[in-house]
Design a protein around this motif. Structure first.
Motif, PDB file in Angstrom:
ATOM      1  N   VAL A  61      41.026  28.091  28.650  1.00  0.00           N
ATOM      2  CA  VAL A  61      40.017  28.998  28.095  1.00  0.00           C
ATOM      3  C   VAL A  61      40.563  29.750  26.885  1.00  0.00           C
ATOM      4  CG1 VAL A  61      38.493  29.203  30.095  1.00  0.00           C
ATOM      5  CG2 VAL A  61      40.559  30.600  29.978  1.00  0.00           C
ATOM      6  N   CYS A  86      36.645  32.838  29.279  1.00  0.00           N
ATOM      7  CA  CYS A  86      36.900  33.419  30.606  1.00  0.00           C
ATOM      8  C   CYS A  86      35.995  34.629  30.792  1.00  0.00           C
ATOM      9  CB  CYS A  86      38.362  33.835  30.707  1.00  0.00           C
ATOM     10  SG  CYS A  86      38.733  34.858  32.149  1.00  0.00           S
ATOM     11  N   ALA A  87      35.107  34.527  31.772  1.00  0.00           N
ATOM     12  CA  ALA A  87      34.132  35.603  32.000  1.00  0.00           C
ATOM     13  C   ALA A  87      34.839  36.923  32.314  1.00  0.00           C
ATOM     14  CB  ALA A  87      33.204  35.215  33.147  1.00  0.00           C
ATOM     15  N   MET A  88      35.943  36.852  33.010  1.00  0.00           N
ATOM     16  CA  MET A  88      36.647  38.090  33.358  1.00  0.00           C
ATOM     17  C   MET A  88      37.263  38.742  32.117  1.00  0.00           C
ATOM     18  SD  MET A  88      39.458  38.895  36.179  1.00  0.00           S
ATOM     19  CE  MET A  88      40.714  37.793  35.657  1.00  0.00           C
ATOM     20  N   TYR A 174      34.436  35.690  38.853  1.00  0.00           N
ATOM     21  CA  TYR A 174      33.325  35.245  39.722  1.00  0.00           C
ATOM     22  C   TYR A 174      33.719  34.021  40.557  1.00  0.00           C
ATOM     23  CZ  TYR A 174      32.565  31.478  36.372  1.00  0.00           C
ATOM     24  OH  TYR A 174      32.744  30.370  35.586  1.00  0.00           O
ATOM     25  N   VAL A 175      34.688  33.260  40.095  1.00  0.00           N
ATOM     26  CA  VAL A 175      35.108  32.064  40.855  1.00  0.00           C
ATOM     27  C   VAL A 175      35.858  32.512  42.121  1.00  0.00           C
ATOM     28  CG1 VAL A 175      36.425  29.911  40.768  1.00  0.00           C
ATOM     29  CG2 VAL A 175      35.348  30.789  38.685  1.00  0.00           C
ATOM     30  N   MET A 262      36.468  26.690  32.091  1.00  0.00           N
ATOM     31  CA  MET A 262      37.492  25.640  32.148  1.00  0.00           C
ATOM     32  C   MET A 262      36.844  24.259  32.097  1.00  0.00           C
ATOM     33  SD  MET A 262      40.695  26.588  32.474  1.00  0.00           S
ATOM     34  CE  MET A 262      41.613  28.106  32.738  1.00  0.00           C
TER      35      MET A 262
HETATM   36 FE1  SF4 Z   1      38.664  33.388  33.993  1.00  0.00          FE
HETATM   37 FE2  SF4 Z   1      38.105  33.163  36.591  1.00  0.00          FE
HETATM   38 FE3  SF4 Z   1      37.908  31.049  35.014  1.00  0.00          FE
HETATM   39 FE4  SF4 Z   1      40.321  32.056  35.627  1.00  0.00          FE
HETATM   40  S1  SF4 Z   1      38.848  31.099  37.021  1.00  0.00           S
HETATM   41  S2  SF4 Z   1      39.622  31.416  33.603  1.00  0.00           S
HETATM   42  S3  SF4 Z   1      39.831  34.243  35.682  1.00  0.00           S
HETATM   43  S4  SF4 Z   1      36.676  32.945  34.901  1.00  0.00           S
END
Ligand code: SF4
Ligand code: 13P
Length: 302
Positions: A61, A86-88, A174-175, A262
């Protein structure tokens, strides 16, 4: 284009461009299979420091590709699709940190590498899930501002006994938030002999049930300790582990634990990326310089 031809073309372009492909452990199997280097966030950052190629095609990402660019300003870093985000990391904005810093001026700002370059520029040090505890222990302060993952932050607080102020208040992945105690129960019923490996981005009650709490790189290192595991992280990790250890059984705790960012990258994107030299990762010099200090401090301390 057929998969075989696509791989052939990627290999040809890699040579022509003097490029290497770096990939995170969550990438699609066909991308893992052609990567020159595969790893967790820390391993990828470390590797980025001593790359000789002119071009890095980054299958991961955006924050990971940015980190590689920050550590290699003279190299071309390509992110094969702009949807790989990456949403976070996107939950944390500079103003959140600036605001909290006013309330806790003495507290060091410790940021997970899952952050934008803009926010990293405000950090005293960055960490990954592989080294967060070690680094926070070494810091000369009992109170730290930590973000954006609240679960990793509370894990660090439990392990170090320090006070962790989360920034933003409810940062999460969220994953990993999908995993619940019901998944733990189901795993124990289906695979009674298996141990549980859990990523520290999971909720604290799931972490409590874990046999090991580790980064994805840590999962690879610890897998040898037992012959059957249930894996609480993004589902492609099971492909990575099973390929490395064909004699150990690995089960995903949930089939739907998929990171959209990803999985936005395909082999075709990698081919087009090397063919057209897109999408070039750029980080403004002033931000890159400050972010680099925080990343380099992490590399020195871990
Ligand atoms: Fe971001 Fe979660 Fe994806 Fe890791 S799994 S790249 S923290 S959204
Ligand atoms: P790792 O550093 O453990 O590979 O984690 C990165 C990540 O994005 C987890 O969701």
């Amino acid at each position: 284009m057929e998969m075989e031809k696509l791989v052939e073309e990627i290999m040809r372009l890699k040579e022509e461009r003097n490029a290497i492909i770096m990939a995170h452990n969550y990438q699609l199997p066909e991308i893992q299979d052609i990567a020159d280097f595969l790893g967790d966030s820390l391993e990828l950052a470390r590797k980025a420091v001593d790359i000789e190629a002119d071009v890095i095609a980054f299958a991961g990402v955006d924050f990971m590709a940015e980190t590689a660019k920050i550590l290699n300003p003279e190299k071309t870093v390509l992110l094969p699709t702009r949807r790989a985000t990456c949403a976070m990391a996107n939950m944390l904005r500079p103003e959140h940190i600036i605001e909290l810093k006013k309330r806790y001026p003495e507290a060091p700002v410790v940021l997970y590498v899952n952050t934008t370059a803009e926010t990293k520029a405000l950090a005293d040090v960055t960490v990954t899930s592989a080294n967060a505890v070690k680094i926070v222990e070494k810091l000369d302060s009992d109170v730290i501002i930590f973000g954006p993952d609240k679960n990793l932050g509370s894990y660090v607080a439990r392990q170090t006994g320090k006070k962790v102020i989360p920034v933003p208040e409810h940062g999460h992945c969220y994953v990993h938030r999908k995993f619940t105690l019901e998944d733990v129960e189901r795993a124990r019923k289906l695979y009674p002999k298996a141990k549980l490996m859990v990523h520290p981005e999971c909720e604290p009650e799931v972490q409590e049930q874990a046999d090991v709490i580790v980064s994805t790189g840590g999962m690879i290192r610890r897998a040898k300790e037992w012959d059957e595991w249930v894996v609480f992280t993004e589902r492609e990790m099971v492909y990575r582990l099973s390929k490395l250890y064909p004699n150990i059984r690995f089960h995903p705790a949930r089939e739907d634990a998929t990171c959209i960012g990803m999985k936005a990258i395909t082999l075709n994107h990698i081919y087009e990326s090397l063919r057209d030299m897109k999408y070039e990762v750029e980080v403004p010099a002033e931000i890159a310089e400050r972010a680099r200090k925080a990343i380099e401090r992490m590399l020195e301390m871990s």
